[in-house]
Design a protein around this motif. Structure first.
Motif, PDB file in Angstrom:
ATOM      1  N   VAL A  42      94.156  75.600  -5.205  1.00 28.10           N
ATOM      2  CA  VAL A  42      95.186  76.181  -4.498  1.00 28.10           C
ATOM      3  C   VAL A  42      95.544  74.977  -3.589  1.00 28.10           C
ATOM      4  O   VAL A  42      94.739  74.559  -2.976  1.00 28.10           O
ATOM      5  CB  VAL A  42      94.560  77.403  -4.060  1.00 28.10           C
ATOM      6  N   ASP A 108      99.525  79.013   4.297  1.00 25.83           N
ATOM      7  CA  ASP A 108     100.149  79.020   2.837  1.00 25.83           C
ATOM      8  C   ASP A 108      98.958  79.267   1.841  1.00 25.83           C
ATOM      9  O   ASP A 108      99.172  80.085   0.808  1.00 25.83           O
ATOM     10  CB  ASP A 108     100.755  77.811   2.596  1.00 25.83           C
ATOM     11  N   LYS A 112      98.612  82.642  -0.694  1.00 23.53           N
ATOM     12  CA  LYS A 112      98.672  82.443  -2.135  1.00 23.53           C
ATOM     13  C   LYS A 112      97.648  83.253  -2.610  1.00 23.53           C
ATOM     14  O   LYS A 112      97.629  83.821  -3.805  1.00 23.53           O
ATOM     15  CB  LYS A 112      98.716  80.989  -2.495  1.00 23.53           C
TER      16      LYS A 112
END
Length: 393
Positions: A42, A108, A112
């Motif tokens: 990620v 972020d 996610k």
């Protein structure tokens, strides 16, 4: 989950017209885009305005690596606190944009992983759209009037103009042109960027009151709060603190001094989005609203700001943005130029920041930075070589 790498890409994106302020000008926006990679695949996006320069941001990012690589990106408070207390980076304000970019990328990543837009993790939507002002580039009066008319036709409710020229007559002509172009219903905000002495500020603001100003931003030095309070107590236009209120500690001092009616807050100048929320909370407790300050933001940092503002109640004025100046952006499907409709930006729906980079535009503007990046910094050779000019009345 652990952070394995921080990839940084400086980019230079041109403005439609030069940004001009009391002490210089620049032809475009330089930002450092970062991608924080993890061992689970990620990647989080962040952005740091090149303040005070891209080279300093890049140096700070390199200096942060021992504290960031190997850290858990989900333990955001612990990570930033470690940087502040162990690394002591935060106490030098020039390091803040890089720290804020790392923090932004961690949010972020968290969004996610959760499958949630960042706004939901910062308190949920208080608003669905966030208002920004139209940045009218300083120039000849006819150009100012033309830009103001363009702002109103595009649906913006607030026009913003830099003042603080050596000759007060120039400011008066520009503000008159701004009002003429914008019409009677638009809100007008001016920013002197600390250009005036207290006496000159009082006299100038009183003369500008005829144009029904919404706010006057930082009319005097941000390092002398007594002067700011002096001006505030002698004019009829609300005062917005900016250079005086870049961090939580500065804002607390402004509140104690009674120096402003509205305070600027900025995650990039105070090490992250959580600190922006804390700043807004301080001001709310004092009964004052806040506006988002910007050092210049492309789509990544704009999205982060929109999420935080939408989750915070006391952003009651139009915020600072660069949609009117930017000629392009680096994000795909979201950016200052393409996402601002009627002066407002809708909160992204996707997980995390809800934006992604456009590889072609990133490559294009990374190359422009390599070729011409030094020409994008604030500069004014004439101002540097000329003797200090004080306002004349």
């Amino acid at each position: 989950m652990r952070i394995t790498n921080i990839r940084a890409t400086p980019v230079a994106v041109p403005y439609r017209r030069d940004e001009v302020w009391a002490f210089g000008r620049r032809r475009g926006q330089v930002s450092v885009l970062i991608e924080v990679e993890t061992d689970e695949g990620v990647t989080g996006l962040g952005e740091a305005a090149a303040y005070p320069s891209a080279e300093i941001v890049l140096a700070v990012l390199r200096g942060l690596e021992p504290m960031v690589l190997g850290a858990d990106p989900l333990r955001i408070e612990r990570l930033v606190r470690g940087i502040e207390l162990v690394g002591t980076w935060h106490h030098v304000k020039a390091t803040s944009p890089a720290i804020a970019a790392v923090e932004m990328a961690c949010w972020d990543i968290l969004g996610k992983l959760c499958g949630q837009p960042l706004v939901n993790l910062l308190g949920g939507r208080f608003a669905d759209r966030v208002e920004f002002f139209y940045y009218v580039a300083a120039g000849p009066p006819e150009q100012v009037a033309e830009e103001a008319a363009r702002a109103v036709s595009a649906g913006f409710g607030t026009c913003y103009l830099k003042v603080g020229a050596d000759d007060p007559a120039v400011d008066l002509e520009r503000v008159a042109a701004l009002r003429a172009g914008a019409g009677d219903s638009a809100l007008l905000r001016v920013d002197a960027n600390e250009a005036w002495s207290p006496g000159a500020a009082v006299r100038m603001i009183r003369r500008l009151e005829a144009y029904d100003l919404e706010l006057v931003e930082q009319p005097v030095s941000g390092r002398n709060l007594a002067e700011l309070a002096y001006v505030r107590g002698r004019v009829g236009v609300p005062i917005l603190a900016n250079e005086a209120s870049w961090t939580r500690y500065d804002q607390l001092a402004v509140l104690n001094a009674g120096g402003a009616d509205v305070l600027s807050v900025d995650n990039q100048m105070d090490g992250g989005l959580l600190n922006l929320k804390r700043s807004a909370g301080l001001c709310e407790a004092a009964g004052l609203p806040v506006v988002k300050h910007s050092l210049g933001e492309l789509g990544v940092a704009l999205a982060a700001a929109v999420h935080a503002i939408a989750a915070t109640p006391n952003f009651r004025y139009a915020n600072q943005g660069y949609a009117a100046l930017l000629a392009d952006d680096v994000t795909a499907g979201f950016g200052a130029t393409e996402s601002t409709v009627d002066g407002k930006v809708t909160v992204p729906e996707g997980p995390g920041l809800g934006v992604r980079l456009d590889p072609e535009r990133v490559a294009k503007y990374a190359e422009l930075f390599r070729a011409e990046g030094t020409e994008f910094a604030f500069h004014d050779p004439a101002a540097v070589s000329a003797p200090l000019a004080l306002p004349k009345f």
